[in-house]
Design an enzyme around this catalytic site. Structure first.
Site, PDB file in Angstrom:
ATOM      1  N   HIS A 106      -9.360   0.049   1.368  1.00 30.74           N
ATOM      2  CA  HIS A 106      -7.924   0.350   1.433  1.00 30.74           C
ATOM      3  C   HIS A 106      -7.677   1.339   2.573  1.00 30.74           C
ATOM      4  CE1 HIS A 106      -6.989  -0.705  -3.068  1.00 30.74           C
ATOM      5  NE2 HIS A 106      -7.898  -1.501  -2.544  1.00 30.74           N
ATOM      6  N   ASP A 162       2.144   6.663  -0.695  1.00 32.27           N
ATOM      7  CA  ASP A 162       3.338   7.330  -1.218  1.00 32.27           C
ATOM      8  C   ASP A 162       3.789   8.412  -0.246  1.00 32.27           C
ATOM      9  OD1 ASP A 162       3.804   5.770  -3.478  1.00 32.27           O
ATOM     10  OD2 ASP A 162       2.124   6.749  -4.490  1.00 32.27           O
ATOM     11  N   HIS A 219       8.835  -3.032  -6.240  1.00 32.41           N
ATOM     12  CA  HIS A 219       8.402  -1.665  -5.927  1.00 32.41           C
ATOM     13  C   HIS A 219       9.474  -0.709  -6.449  1.00 32.41           C
ATOM     14  CE1 HIS A 219       7.684   1.905  -3.385  1.00 32.41           C
ATOM     15  NE2 HIS A 219       6.429   1.539  -3.505  1.00 32.41           N
ATOM     16  N   ALA A 278       4.448  -0.415   5.428  1.00 35.55           N
ATOM     17  CA  ALA A 278       3.103  -0.986   5.605  1.00 35.55           C
ATOM     18  C   ALA A 278       3.056  -2.007   6.745  1.00 35.55           C
ATOM     19  CB  ALA A 278       2.656  -1.631   4.292  1.00 35.55           C
ATOM     20  N   TYR A 319       4.463  -6.407  -5.625  1.00 36.72           N
ATOM     21  CA  TYR A 319       4.917  -5.823  -6.874  1.00 36.72           C
ATOM     22  C   TYR A 319       5.706  -6.853  -7.686  1.00 36.72           C
ATOM     23  CZ  TYR A 319       3.506  -1.801  -4.198  1.00 36.72           C
ATOM     24  OH  TYR A 319       2.746  -0.934  -3.448  1.00 36.72           O
ATOM     25  N   TYR A 339      -8.029   4.461  -1.170  1.00 42.07           N
ATOM     26  CA  TYR A 339      -7.929   5.407  -0.062  1.00 42.07           C
ATOM     27  C   TYR A 339      -7.008   6.548  -0.450  1.00 42.07           C
ATOM     28  CZ  TYR A 339      -7.109   6.945   4.769  1.00 42.07           C
ATOM     29  OH  TYR A 339      -7.032   7.663   5.934  1.00 42.07           O
ATOM     30  N   LYS A 383       6.278  -8.389   5.838  1.00 37.65           N
ATOM     31  CA  LYS A 383       4.915  -7.851   5.842  1.00 37.65           C
ATOM     32  C   LYS A 383       3.913  -8.981   6.098  1.00 37.65           C
ATOM     33  CE  LYS A 383       3.292  -5.595   1.951  1.00 37.65           C
ATOM     34  NZ  LYS A 383       3.218  -4.381   1.099  1.00 37.65           N
ATOM     35  N   GLN A 392       0.366  -5.248  -7.939  1.00 36.83           N
ATOM     36  CA  GLN A 392       0.387  -4.114  -8.862  1.00 36.83           C
ATOM     37  C   GLN A 392       0.007  -4.658 -10.233  1.00 36.83           C
ATOM     38  OE1 GLN A 392       0.091  -1.152  -9.681  1.00 36.83           O
ATOM     39  NE2 GLN A 392       1.951  -0.187  -8.862  1.00 36.83           N
ATOM     40  N   GLU A 418     -12.703  -2.587  -8.717  1.00 34.22           N
ATOM     41  CA  GLU A 418     -12.226  -1.511  -7.832  1.00 34.22           C
ATOM     42  C   GLU A 418     -12.934  -0.190  -8.137  1.00 34.22           C
ATOM     43  OE1 GLU A 418      -8.190  -1.469  -6.478  1.00 34.22           O
ATOM     44  OE2 GLU A 418      -7.863   0.385  -7.582  1.00 34.22           O
TER      45      GLU A 418
HETATM   46  C1  LIG Z   1      -2.922  -3.378  -4.997  1.00 39.36           C
HETATM   47  C2  LIG Z   1      -2.495  -1.967  -4.655  1.00 39.36           C
HETATM   48  C3  LIG Z   1      -3.426  -1.079  -4.118  1.00 39.36           C
HETATM   49  C4  LIG Z   1      -3.042   0.227  -3.768  1.00 39.36           C
HETATM   50  N1  LIG Z   1      -3.986   1.088  -3.252  1.00 39.36           N
HETATM   51  C5  LIG Z   1      -3.614   2.323  -2.838  1.00 39.36           C
HETATM   52  C6  LIG Z   1      -4.559   3.212  -2.223  1.00 39.36           C
HETATM   53  O1  LIG Z   1      -5.749   2.906  -2.093  1.00 39.36           O
HETATM   54  N2  LIG Z   1      -4.113   4.416  -1.778  1.00 39.36           N
HETATM   55  C7  LIG Z   1      -2.789   4.809  -1.909  1.00 39.36           C
HETATM   56  O2  LIG Z   1      -2.446   5.910  -1.484  1.00 39.36           O
HETATM   57  N3  LIG Z   1      -1.879   4.001  -2.515  1.00 39.36           N
HETATM   58  C8  LIG Z   1      -2.260   2.775  -2.976  1.00 39.36           C
HETATM   59  N4  LIG Z   1      -1.330   1.934  -3.558  1.00 39.36           N
HETATM   60  C9  LIG Z   1       0.036   2.433  -3.793  1.00 39.36           C
HETATM   61  C10 LIG Z   1       0.984   2.170  -2.593  1.00 39.36           C
HETATM   62  O3  LIG Z   1       0.556   2.919  -1.476  1.00 39.36           O
HETATM   63  C11 LIG Z   1       2.391   2.594  -3.030  1.00 39.36           C
HETATM   64  O4  LIG Z   1       2.878   1.725  -4.017  1.00 39.36           O
HETATM   65  C12 LIG Z   1       3.419   2.774  -1.910  1.00 39.36           C
HETATM   66  O5  LIG Z   1       4.576   3.425  -2.463  1.00 39.36           O
HETATM   67  C13 LIG Z   1       3.899   1.473  -1.272  1.00 39.36           C
HETATM   68  O6  LIG Z   1       2.944   0.944  -0.475  1.00 39.36           O
HETATM   69  P1  LIG Z   1       3.149  -0.533   0.174  1.00 39.36           P
HETATM   70  O7  LIG Z   1       2.015  -0.744   1.085  1.00 39.36           O
HETATM   71  O8  LIG Z   1       3.408  -1.523  -0.881  1.00 39.36           O
HETATM   72  O9  LIG Z   1       4.484  -0.257   1.027  1.00 39.36           O
HETATM   73  P2  LIG Z   1       5.567  -1.198   1.751  1.00 39.36           P
HETATM   74  O10 LIG Z   1       5.168  -2.616   1.782  1.00 39.36           O
HETATM   75  O11 LIG Z   1       5.872  -0.546   3.054  1.00 39.36           O
HETATM   76  O12 LIG Z   1       6.822  -1.063   0.759  1.00 39.36           O
HETATM   77  C14 LIG Z   1       7.297   0.200   0.333  1.00 39.36           C
HETATM   78  C15 LIG Z   1       8.777   0.122  -0.009  1.00 39.36           C
HETATM   79  O13 LIG Z   1       9.535  -0.055   1.174  1.00 39.36           O
HETATM   80  C16 LIG Z   1      10.274  -1.270   1.134  1.00 39.36           C
HETATM   81  N5  LIG Z   1      10.166  -1.874   2.470  1.00 39.36           N
HETATM   82  C17 LIG Z   1       9.085  -2.500   2.995  1.00 39.36           C
HETATM   83  N6  LIG Z   1       9.352  -2.903   4.248  1.00 39.36           N
HETATM   84  C18 LIG Z   1      10.609  -2.496   4.533  1.00 39.36           C
HETATM   85  C19 LIG Z   1      11.444  -2.615   5.664  1.00 39.36           C
HETATM   86  N7  LIG Z   1      11.036  -3.276   6.780  1.00 39.36           N
HETATM   87  N8  LIG Z   1      12.701  -2.065   5.629  1.00 39.36           N
HETATM   88  C20 LIG Z   1      13.142  -1.427   4.507  1.00 39.36           C
HETATM   89  N9  LIG Z   1      12.375  -1.299   3.371  1.00 39.36           N
HETATM   90  C21 LIG Z   1      11.134  -1.829   3.397  1.00 39.36           C
HETATM   91  C22 LIG Z   1       9.620  -2.118   0.057  1.00 39.36           C
HETATM   92  O14 LIG Z   1      10.548  -3.037  -0.528  1.00 39.36           O
HETATM   93  C23 LIG Z   1       9.159  -1.046  -0.912  1.00 39.36           C
HETATM   94  O15 LIG Z   1      10.213  -0.621  -1.729  1.00 39.36           O
HETATM   95  C24 LIG Z   1      -1.693   0.645  -3.955  1.00 39.36           C
HETATM   96  C25 LIG Z   1      -0.772  -0.256  -4.521  1.00 39.36           C
HETATM   97  C26 LIG Z   1      -1.160  -1.543  -4.866  1.00 39.36           C
HETATM   98  C27 LIG Z   1      -0.152  -2.489  -5.487  1.00 39.36           C
END
Ligand SMILES: Cc1cc2nc3c(=O)[nH]c(=O)nc-3n(C[C@H](O)[C@H](O)[C@H](O)COP(=O)(O)OP(=O)(O)OC[C@H]3O[C@@H](n4cnc5c(N)ncnc54)[C@H](O)[C@@H]3O)c2cc1C
Length: 287
Positions: free
Chosen positions: A77, A109, A148, A124, A144, A49, A164, A175, A17
């Site tokens: 990303h 975030d 998460h 997401a 995660y 990203y 998702k 993670q 990465e």
């Molecule tokens: C491999 C990896 C790469 C990453 N790269 C980056 C990067 O390049 N740039 C960056 O800014 N961040 C990055 N992150 C961090 C990530 O953006 C954060 O962890 C963020 O808080 C969650 O993103 P997510 O896509 O997992 O969110 P989601 O999948 O949307 O989940 C976020 C939270 O919401 C909950 N949730 C999901 N769907 C629902 C729903 N339908 N209803 C209610 N709750 C729900 C989940 O349980 C979780 O607690 C990365 C994380 C990982 C693990």
């Protein structure tokens, strides 16, 4: 090339990465690190990203260099929570115009001070639906093994992960974790929940103990006793810590491959020397 083929291929998959610079002044050094890591010819490289400003353009630029100059398949990303749907469409157009075929779709975030009502995206899966409708990309998402940090329960976290995946996410990257049993347990739980896409295990070679303590506090990642002892003993000796951190990560990766995890992603943090050492440690295993 679409990453699903690489991740599910016959050979163990090892990826690295890089993260883009925050300022234009730092671009050259990131580009040099990207090129040095690309020369190792990993299975693919991901480019993180940072929403807003020029950072998002750098993700496209670095991913484009990987694809078009260095011959390494990029995974770009893309996070959505701080963006509008129009901005996301523009980013997808830019990626497509550079021939980039793989996107890791993330929520990102939550921006401080923003109310949920002000946001165009909340999770997401909404971004994944949009990318799927846009077409042409292999879509990955984050997962995660230790849940998460915002999740109410690990059961709910897996339920949302299923949603998702059902929205069009074709593979997951985890993670970081420091105890492989946590991943094996997670794999069991997600398969039970009907999630069958490939999972790429995210491994962080720790070379900076201060940074890792902070990251673990924020992300809720557990530091096993065995690992704490290493940090306690070598944390203030940078060379020793780097050697021990790389050895620990190597051991984790070998155990993962031996237990049927075909794809490992190393959070190499723009450090070509760390990436090279890990790859060298795995030379015969990767053949
Ligand atoms: C491999 C990896 C790469 C990453 N790269 C980056 C990067 O390049 N740039 C960056 O800014 N961040 C990055 N992150 C961090 C990530 O953006 C954060 O962890 C963020 O808080 C969650 O993103 P997510 O896509 O997992 O969110 P989601 O999948 O949307 O989940 C976020 C939270 O919401 C909950 N949730 C999901 N769907 C629902 C729903 N339908 N209803 C209610 N709750 C729900 C989940 O349980 C979780 O607690 C990365 C994380 C990982 C693990």
């Amino acid at each position: 090339m679409k990453l699903l083929k690489v991740i599910q291929g016959q050979h163990p998959c090892l990826s690295f990465e890089v993260f883009p610079p925050k300022t234009s002044a730092a671009f050259d050094s990131v580009q040099a690190a990207t090129e040095a890591i690309a020369r190792l010819n990993p299975s693919y490289m991901s480019v993180t990203y940072g929403a807003g400003g020029g950072t998002s353009d750098y993700t496209v630029r670095i991913a484009s260099d990987l694809q078009n100059r260095f011959g390494v398949t990029p995974l770009a990303h893309l996070s959505c929570v701080s963006s509008s749907k129009v901005q996301v469409m523009q980013q997808l157009e830019s990626l497509r115009s550079q021939g980039i075929e793989n996107v890791l779709a993330l929520r990102g975030d939550l921006p401080a001070g923003m109310k949920a009502d002000d946001l165009e995206y909340h999770y997401a899966y909404e971004l994944i639906e949009q990318i799927r409708a846009f077409g042409g990309f292999c879509i990955g998402g984050a997962c995660y093994p230790e849940s998460h940090p915002e999740s109410e329960t690990c059961v709910k976290d897996v339920e949302y992960l299923k949603r998702k995946v059902d929205s069009g996410c074709e593979f997951l990257t985890t993670q970081m974790f420091f105890d492989n049993n946590i991943l094996y347990n997670f794999m069991y739980r997600i398969r039970e929940a009907g999630i069958f896409v490939p999972v790429v295990a995210g491994i962080m070679p720790v070379t900076n103990p201060k940074q890792i303590r902070r990251i673990c506090q924020i992300s809720g990642t557990a530091l096993p006793q065995r690992f704490r002892r290493i940090v306690d003993r070598y944390g203030d000796k940078p060379d020793a810590m780097k050697q021990a951190g790389i050895a620990y990560a190597t051991e984790q990766i070998i155990d993962l491959y031996a237990n049927g995890i075909n794809a490992v992603h190393v959070y190499s943090m723009n450090k070509p020397d760390v990436a090279e050492k890990i790859q060298e440690n795995l030379r015969s295993i990767l053949m």
